[in-house]
Design a protein around this motif. Sequence first.
Motif, short mmCIF file in Angstrom:
data_model
loop_
_atom_site.label_atom_id
_atom_site.label_comp_id
_atom_site.label_asym_id
_atom_site.label_seq_id
_atom_site.Cartn_x
_atom_site.Cartn_y
_atom_site.Cartn_z
N GLU A 176 40.92 38.93 62.42
CA GLU A 176 40.50 37.72 63.15
C GLU A 176 40.21 38.04 64.61
N GLU A 177 41.03 38.90 65.20
CA GLU A 177 40.82 39.27 66.60
C GLU A 177 39.49 40.01 66.76
N GLN A 178 39.16 40.87 65.80
CA GLN A 178 37.90 41.61 65.87
C GLN A 178 36.70 40.68 65.66
N ILE A 179 36.85 39.72 64.77
CA ILE A 179 35.77 38.75 64.56
C ILE A 179 35.46 38.02 65.86
N LYS A 180 36.50 37.59 66.56
CA LYS A 180 36.29 36.89 67.83
C LYS A 180 35.67 37.83 68.87
N GLU A 181 36.08 39.10 68.85
CA GLU A 181 35.53 40.07 69.80
C GLU A 181 34.05 40.32 69.56
N VAL A 182 33.66 40.43 68.30
CA VAL A 182 32.26 40.69 67.97
C VAL A 182 31.40 39.46 68.20
N ALA A 183 31.91 38.28 67.79
CA ALA A 183 31.11 37.05 67.85
C ALA A 183 30.92 36.54 69.28
N ARG A 184 32.00 36.55 70.08
CA ARG A 184 31.97 36.05 71.46
C ARG A 184 31.65 34.57 71.56
N ASP A 185 31.49 33.94 70.43
CA ASP A 185 31.16 32.50 70.39
C ASP A 185 31.71 31.96 69.07
N PRO A 186 32.58 30.95 69.10
CA PRO A 186 33.16 30.41 67.86
C PRO A 186 32.11 30.02 66.83
N ALA A 187 30.94 29.60 67.28
CA ALA A 187 29.89 29.19 66.35
C ALA A 187 29.34 30.35 65.54
N LEU A 188 29.56 31.58 66.02
CA LEU A 188 29.02 32.76 65.33
C LEU A 188 30.07 33.49 64.49
N GLU A 189 31.28 32.97 64.44
CA GLU A 189 32.34 33.65 63.72
C GLU A 189 32.20 33.54 62.20
N GLY A 190 31.69 32.43 61.72
CA GLY A 190 31.61 32.19 60.28
C GLY A 190 30.91 33.28 59.49
N PRO A 191 29.73 33.77 59.95
CA PRO A 191 29.03 34.82 59.20
C PRO A 191 29.77 36.14 59.13
N LEU A 192 30.87 36.29 59.88
CA LEU A 192 31.63 37.54 59.88
C LEU A 192 32.90 37.44 59.04
N ARG A 193 32.99 36.41 58.22
CA ARG A 193 34.14 36.27 57.32
C ARG A 193 33.68 36.37 55.87
N GLY A 194 34.60 36.81 55.02
CA GLY A 194 34.29 36.96 53.59
C GLY A 194 33.48 38.22 53.34
N GLY A 195 32.94 38.33 52.14
CA GLY A 195 32.06 39.45 51.82
C GLY A 195 32.77 40.76 51.59
N CYS A 196 34.08 40.72 51.33
CA CYS A 196 34.82 41.95 51.03
C CYS A 196 35.11 42.02 49.53
N PHE A 197 34.86 43.17 48.95
CA PHE A 197 35.11 43.34 47.52
C PHE A 197 35.26 44.83 47.23
N THR A 198 36.43 45.34 47.53
CA THR A 198 36.74 46.75 47.28
C THR A 198 37.29 46.87 45.87
N ALA A 199 36.67 47.74 45.06
CA ALA A 199 37.03 47.75 43.64
C ALA A 199 36.60 49.06 42.98
N ILE A 200 37.18 49.31 41.81
CA ILE A 200 36.80 50.45 40.98
C ILE A 200 36.47 49.93 39.59
N VAL A 201 35.34 50.39 39.04
CA VAL A 201 34.84 49.89 37.76
C VAL A 201 34.70 51.06 36.78
N SER A 202 35.05 50.81 35.53
CA SER A 202 34.91 51.83 34.49
C SER A 202 33.50 51.84 33.92
N PRO A 203 33.11 52.88 33.17
CA PRO A 203 31.78 52.90 32.54
C PRO A 203 31.56 51.76 31.55
#
Length: 327
Positions: free
Chosen positions: A223-250
């Motif tokens: 959260e602290e990094q999101i605020k650091e990158v965005a610099r504006d609360p209105a721009l924080e939303g696009p920097l959340r979510g989108g994480c999906f670390t996983a391993i898949v079999s054949p």
Amino acid sequence: MSRIVRAAAIQISPVLGDDGLGTARKVCQAIRDAAEKGVKLAVFPETFIPYYPYFSFIQPAFRFGGEHLALYERAVVIPGPVTDMVAEAARATGMVVVLGVNERDVGTLYNTQIIFDATGEILLKRRKITPTYHERMVWGQGDGAGLKVVDTAVGRVGALACWEHYNPLARYALMTQHEEIHCAQFPGSLVGQIFADQMSVTIRHHALESGCFVVNATGWLTEEQIKEVARDPALEGPLRGGCFTAIVSPEGKFLGDPLTEGEGMVIADLDFALITKRKRMMDSVGHYARPELLSLLHNKQPARTVHYVGEHEQEGAVAFVKNGATA
């Protein structure tokens, strides 16, 4: 006989604002931590060192010049201090490491994936062939020479970054080289839940179509990094979510629970017997292919800005003579 390799997909946050070595140190520590768990293959997120250019997704190009220049100063030269650090960690732990970096080649940055063998040797340095949307203002384009599967201590390994997985011919180029483990990298902390949902489908589809394991790593912003990158609360939303670390079999099954928040590792044992089991049913570059109907033209020549005609090969140049033969 069955062969089993323990792999780790690592979800991790960068160190923002330093010279890039802080993130590199985090990578090396994560390699050591994974080694204690018996891991022999570790995959890190897209352009993780020094950090993914999140600024380019939330700011117009005419405003992020300063941040772009800062990325130039912190980017990775290959070979150089960063690759030396990671190579030593790979060698010391006997681990194959797949790492995403912002590579600087004189005046251009590239989205680059590096595969280190368990000896620390760099087996592959490849550049993302087409940066996506906003990324085109940050990175140059790679070439077909990087669409290559390499023999490593854990098997035949290939890699693609992010939306390269939506280029079916790029994926097929790796499939024709019989990759056994595909290493996928995405930025994470971007776009929102829809990005994670799409990623889930994408990596499972490649595993099924290629008949290989997929080890996928995404980055994470606090959260602290999101605020650091965005610099504006209105721009924080696009920097959340989108994480999906996983391993898949054949067979398209998740090996362990995907990681969607926080730092951590998804660790799984890859049983290579599953590759043969899947390909016995559907080998898309073998008995299921129809090359007389459909085939791929793959230009593996590295891109060069200068070709010296009539001169012997020099550093950075290819030699030609007038009759077309190599001098």
